[in-house]
Design an enzyme around this catalytic site. Structure first.
Site, short mmCIF file in Angstrom:
data_model
loop_
_atom_site.label_atom_id
_atom_site.label_comp_id
_atom_site.label_asym_id
_atom_site.label_seq_id
_atom_site.Cartn_x
_atom_site.Cartn_y
_atom_site.Cartn_z
N GLU A 1 0.88 -0.54 -5.27
CA GLU A 1 -0.22 0.28 -5.47
C GLU A 1 0.57 1.69 -5.71
OE1 GLU A 1 -3.59 2.86 -3.23
OE2 GLU A 1 -1.94 2.50 -2.19
N ASP B 1 0.78 -1.31 -0.06
CA ASP B 1 -0.04 0.07 0.04
C ASP B 1 0.99 1.12 0.17
OD1 ASP B 1 -2.56 1.41 0.59
OD2 ASP B 1 -1.42 2.18 2.15
#
Length: 634
Positions: free
Chosen positions: A364, A309
């Site tokens: 991401e 992330d």
């Protein structure tokens, strides 16, 4: 970049005995049970004047068990066994006691703690020594590395129609069979790393080595992953190494009483938008901590890989704040790039690929950093996949801003096919981001308030519901088939889950009403949600049969603006989409050889109008069309 990576790797080999030994530190740091019954403890607290261990085992005497100071800010403690038994029983509460440089005593949770819990009447978490007499034993091997990745993005806590925090057990026995039936072969788990604030969606991590106790025990999570493996489902962890919670009582912040330790000090150590702390990736012990963290999740819990992330925030000193990315190479190379963070990501992927080559890693990244998904040996970031984050934004923009007759076919195709050469992308029409309060899912944007009144099959099919159901299917299929080398869906969105996602917080009176997934809607034969659910299932099953995600990029034979038709070929299949709001076509010529209908969004079982005969085989004629020698009339 490669030189920096290579120097780190060389130093690890020379000073730590190799990457294997360096990343096994999760077995020595923290509080660890020895085979003879004794306890070995180790911490890194460079700013501490003294370190002690206190807990239930010594009646919370803060000074009876001092650590011995080692070099480089490390501290260790050995507690001998008592009559052959552990002096720190399973389930004991513990704290590391730090004497700070100003003389203050700080009661801290070890950064390496494996299990932390919070009593209902308390604000902060407690560290609990997890050493059960018999830990869960995995029975099933991990699935082989998948060629076609169909990901079901999931959150354990909301995976129930009931207004409560759902459990690992619920997910194991009620949700995994559903995922399997829908044709997904991979589940990506959010909010597993312990986070004190439930409404953070798991992105404000407080204990990096602890599986969240709000859903159950570590063994419950291990069982859940094991059962997924028995179904042939790959399990990925949404890992947050881009930042950490500011909590100090039950987090990493100010662990040793200083502003730095695991983080940059001062302005550089704080994320101004996320209100969180930023790791110092140049620090040797931070690298040990983060790399060991990845390895622990793989080896102890049997996760099959990670979705990293916040990679954009890691890659740049500006963290992507107030910055647009056009694709100009000057945006990706220069002093604004955090080379230490990028080197950490290269090390992480190199370690995973070297020690566990069957594992998958996903980035991401919204910036489009070149070579992020190329091998480290080429100077790349080493990731296997990156998220195609422009696709959901494009669908939202189209639905919000354009009339149906103004949809631009060329722009849709460009967005779905615009990806870096030989880097694999994960396509998705929407993820958890679009489901959160303040935003809207595709289904809610398309059908809005009528979802409350007109989703019953007993009600007339209104134009709004008809349009919403048909476009929901078409958007997902064209994204699935054209947008990348993998596909992702957030739980519940496959059937057009109504409303939004909002966790209990002060602003909504701590309500769980929106922090749940109403899977029961698909089981009601009187509701139209069953049509969307069935289409999503059969779309995935068709991909399983033909493997278009693992095939080369599609050949787009048509993107006709006035007809609103898109046609392309991939994996031996012809995909034809008519996005025109009111015009159907008879004898429409499409470049192809031969076809028989395999999936039809207009079929009755998907809530369509059943206008096509599925028993007909269509043969082509030698009539060149759109640069193909043969074509058919459909």
């Amino acid at each position: 970049r490669y030189s920096l990576f290579y120097n780190h790797l060389k130093n690890i080999e020379e000073s730590e005995g190799g990457l294997d030994k360096f990343t096994k530190s999760y077995k020595t740091f923290g509080v660890n049970q020895l085979e003879d019954g004794g306890i070995y403890c180790k911490e890194w607290a460079p700013g501490a004047e003294a370190v002690f261990l206190a807990g239930d085992f010594n009646d919370w005497n803060p000074f009876s068990h001092p650590y011995k100071k080692l070099e480089y800010g490390k501290w260790e403690l050995f507690i001998p066994p008592e009559d052959g038994c552990s002096p720190v029983p399973h389930g004991s509460k513990l704290k590391v006691v730090i004497r700070a440089q100003n003389g203050a005593l700080l009661y801290r949770i070890s950064p390496w703690a494996r299990y932390v819990v919070r009593d209902e009447d308390k604000v902060n978490y407690d560290w609990v020594h997890w050493n059960p007499p018999q830990s869960y034993i995995h029975k099933n091997p991990s699935p082989k590395r998948l060629k076609s990745l169909r990901i079901y993005e999931s959150h354990v806590g909301i995976a129930s129609p009931e207004g409560k925090v759902a459990s690992y057990k619920n997910f194991t026995y009620n949700v995994l069979p559903r995922i399997k039936d829908l044709g997904y072969n991979c589940v990506q788990l959010m909010a597993i790393m312990e986070h004190a604030y439930y409404a953070s969606f798991g992105y404000q991590v407080t204990s990096f080595f602890a599986a969240s106790s709000r859903y159950g025990t570590p063994d419950d999570l291990k069982e859940m992953i094991d059962v997924a493996h028995s179904m042939g489902i790959t399990v990925l962890l949404d890992v947050v190494h881009s930042h950490a919670s500011k909590n100090s009582e039950d987090g990493l912040n100010q662990f040793d009483g200083t502003d730095s330790c695991f983080f940059h000090s001062g302005y550089r150590g704080n994320h101004q938008l996320w209100d969180s702390r930023l790791f110092d990736y140049a620090n040797w012990e931070v690298l040990r901590f983060l790399l060991s963290n990845l390895r622990m999740w793989i080896e102890d819990y049997r996760f099959d890989g990670f979705r990293f992330d916040g990679v954009t925030s890691m890659l740049y000193h500006h963290h992507g704040i107030g910055t647009g990315f056009s694709g100009d190479y000057n945006e990706y190379f220069g002093l604004h790039v955090d080379e230490d963070a990028l080197c950490y990501l290269m090390l992480a992927n190199h370690m995973i690929n070297s020690l566990h080559p069957e594992c998958i890693t996903i980035a991401e990244d919204v910036s489009g950093m070149p070579a992020l998904c190329r091998p480290v040996a080429e100077g790349g970031g080493g990731f296997d996949y990156r998220l195609a984050m422009a696709i959901p934004d494009k669908w939202i923009q189209i639905i919000k801003e354009l009339k149906d007759e103004d949809w631009n076919m060329g722009n849709i195709v460009h967005t779905l096919t615009n990806r870096r050469y030989e880097e694999k992308y994960i396509a998705y029409a929407e993820s958890h981001d679009q489901a959160l309060v303040g935003d809207k899912t595709l289904a809610f944007r398309l059908m809005d308030a009528e979802m409350y009144t007109n989703m019953s099959v007993l009600m007339p099919l209104t134009p709004v519901i008809d349009r919403g159901i048909q476009l929901h299917k078409m958007i997902r299929l064209i994204t699935h088939a054209l947008g990348g080398e993998s596909y992702l869906n957030f739980m519940g969105n496959e059937f057009g889950h109504p409303e939004w996602l909002d966790f209990p917080r002060i602003g909504n009176n701590e309500s769980y009403h929106y922090a749940r997934r109403q899977f029961n809607l698909t089981e009601d034969d009187l509701l139209r949600y069953k049509f969307l659910n069935a289409f999503d299932r059969d779309m995935n099953r068709l991909e399983e049969r033909f493997g278009w995600l693992a095939s080369p990029q599609a050949y787009v034979s048509e993107k006709h603006e006035s007809n609103k038709v898109i046609a392309f070929e991939r994996a031996g299949l012809i995909f034809i989409f008519n996005f025109h709001p009111y015009q159907s076509y008879v004898d429409y010529r499409v470049a192809a050889f031969k076809y028989k209908i395999l999936l039809d969004s207009d079929a009755g079982e998907y809530g369509g109008h059943q206008r096509l005969d599925h028993n007909t085989e269509y043969f082509s004629e030698e009539y060149p069309h759109n640069y193909r020698p043969n074509s058919i009339m459909v």
